[in-house]
Design an enzyme around this catalytic site. Structure first.
Site, PDB file in Angstrom:
ATOM      1  N   CYS A  22       0.806  -1.228   0.000  1.00 51.12           N
ATOM      2  CA  CYS A  22       0.000   0.000   0.000  1.00 51.12           C
ATOM      3  C   CYS A  22       0.837   1.275   0.000  1.00 51.12           C
ATOM      4  O   CYS A  22       0.334   2.348  -0.307  1.00 51.12           O
ATOM      5  CB  CYS A  22      -0.944  -0.007   1.200  1.00 51.12           C
ATOM      6  SG  CYS A  22      -2.094  -1.395   1.199  1.00 51.12           S
TER       7      CYS A  22
ATOM      8  N   HIS B 139      -3.440   7.346   2.446  1.00 45.81           N
ATOM      9  CA  HIS B 139      -3.824   6.036   1.929  1.00 45.81           C
ATOM     10  C   HIS B 139      -5.190   5.686   2.495  1.00 45.81           C
ATOM     11  O   HIS B 139      -5.441   5.849   3.690  1.00 45.81           O
ATOM     12  CB  HIS B 139      -2.778   5.003   2.347  1.00 45.81           C
ATOM     13  CG  HIS B 139      -3.211   3.592   2.131  1.00 45.81           C
ATOM     14  ND1 HIS B 139      -3.746   3.151   0.943  1.00 45.81           N
ATOM     15  CD2 HIS B 139      -3.190   2.507   2.960  1.00 45.81           C
ATOM     16  CE1 HIS B 139      -4.033   1.866   1.048  1.00 45.81           C
ATOM     17  NE2 HIS B 139      -3.714   1.455   2.260  1.00 45.81           N
TER      18      HIS B 139
ATOM     19  N   ASN C  18     -10.113  -0.127   0.149  1.00 45.26           N
ATOM     20  CA  ASN C  18      -8.653  -0.057   0.122  1.00 45.26           C
ATOM     21  C   ASN C  18      -8.167  -0.585  -1.222  1.00 45.26           C
ATOM     22  O   ASN C  18      -8.263  -1.779  -1.497  1.00 45.26           O
ATOM     23  CB  ASN C  18      -8.088  -0.886   1.271  1.00 45.26           C
ATOM     24  CG  ASN C  18      -6.576  -0.819   1.359  1.00 45.26           C
ATOM     25  OD1 ASN C  18      -5.893  -0.384   0.440  1.00 45.26           O
ATOM     26  ND2 ASN C  18      -6.023  -1.273   2.481  1.00 45.26           N
TER      27      ASN C  18
END
Length: 327
Positions: free
Chosen positions: A119, A254, A284
């Site tokens: 990520c 994020h 996500n």
């Protein structure tokens, strides 16, 4: 009065985004696994996610996002010197997703490679592109985050499979001479701690036999580390540039979990309107989440030219980092 000296910076010239057409709401997920909209929303803030169709690979989505970024910048594909793709879900072990995108775009003068930092991948890729541009190795770099996490989810793990979605985001960075308060990347800050590798990982790889390759996450452990590590990376960026949180116009985090996003915002003293949040719509999307959030903020007018943006992410590795960008 003496003329102000100019600085070489990587300046954002264009941005693009791609989201698969298929949308799965929390109610849709509840038909597949033992969960509910209330359970997902309360713990994560997620309301829906996009899942890729068979033809929507990391390369396909990345090329679509990259094409948008080129069009917005008004540059032909031939102007690109490099394509860097942050992904944990490449089309193949090799060749890289980046070279597939190069071919799709017709970027015949660009070299390309993939970068894996989960990520945090987009922040890592920004840092590499920034270095290339500052030393004149290239004059234009396409940085892409593209992920198809729906293909590595374990739908027997109801606490994890509802958290992720697919998509791609891209930014086109060009080398420019600017004044101190002008646009561009001011700094990037990268970190990793391999001792925490076993709290977020994929349990398989091309080089391993008899492994399904599913994402595994120990959510409480990840959450326990996330807010403090991310806040530290943000403060590091501010300190290096002689700034405070009050100088940040927008935090672009994020998009993993609404609680983490809110936690970092509170620690920095930023009101909700100065924090970009798309996790409710995208879930996500790993390395794609920051460029997708940035594209959304630019399109809506939340992010405006001249504003100072702070980007931050944490992912498997653990890896984490931040970047300070003036639009």
């Amino acid at each position: 009065m003496a003329e102000q000296s100019l600085l070489k910076r990587a300046v954002l010239a264009g941005i693009g985004a791609y989201l698969p057409a298929q949308i799965l709401t929390n109610e849709d997920m509840a038909k597949r696994v033992d969960t509910s909209d209330d359970w997902i929303t309360e713990r994560t803030g997620i309301k829906q996610r996009h899942f890729a169709a068979p033809h929507e690979t990391a390369a396909y989505m990345g090329a679509a996002a990259g094409r948008q970024a080129l069009e917005q910048a008004g540059l032909p594909p031939e102007a690109l010197g490099a394509i860097i793709v942050a992904t944990s879900t490449p089309d193949q072990a090799f060749p890289s997703t980046a070279v597939h995108i190069q071919a799709a775009l017709g970027a015949k003068n660009a070299f390309g490679f993939d970068l894996s930092a989960a990520c945090s991948g987009f922040i890592y890729a920004l840092s590499v592109a920034d270095a290339m541009l500052r030393v004149n190795q290239v004059q234009a770099v396409l940085v892409i985050g593209s992920e198809v996490y729906s293909r590595i989810l374990n739908f027997e793990d109801r606490g994890t499979c509802v958290l992720f979605g697919d998509g791609a985001g891209a930014v086109l960075l060009v080398a420019r001479e600017v004044e101190k308060n002008g646009p561009g990347l001011l700094s990037t800050h990268l970190h990793a701690d391999g001792q925490l590798a076993d709290i977020l990982y994929v349990d398989g790889a091309v080089g391993q036999k008899e492994k399904p390759g599913h994402l595994v996450m120990h959510g409480r452990e990840v959450f326990r580390h996330a807010v403090n590590l991310l806040t530290g990376a943000v403060n590091e960026a501010l300190s290096e540039n002689g700034l405070t949180a009050a100088d940040i116009d927008l935090l672009v985090p994020h998009q993993a979990n609404r609680r983490i996003i809110d936690g970092v915002g509170r620690k920095l003293g930023l009101p909700p309107e100065r924090v970009v949040t798309t996790v409710d719509k995208h879930a996500n999307t790993s390395a794609a989440s920051i460029p997708l959030a940035l594209a959304s903020a630019v399109a809506s007018g939340q992010a405006k030219p001249g504003q100072l943006l702070l980007l931050e992410a944490l992912g498997g590795g653990l890896t984490w980092g931040s970047a300070l960008l003036r639009l």
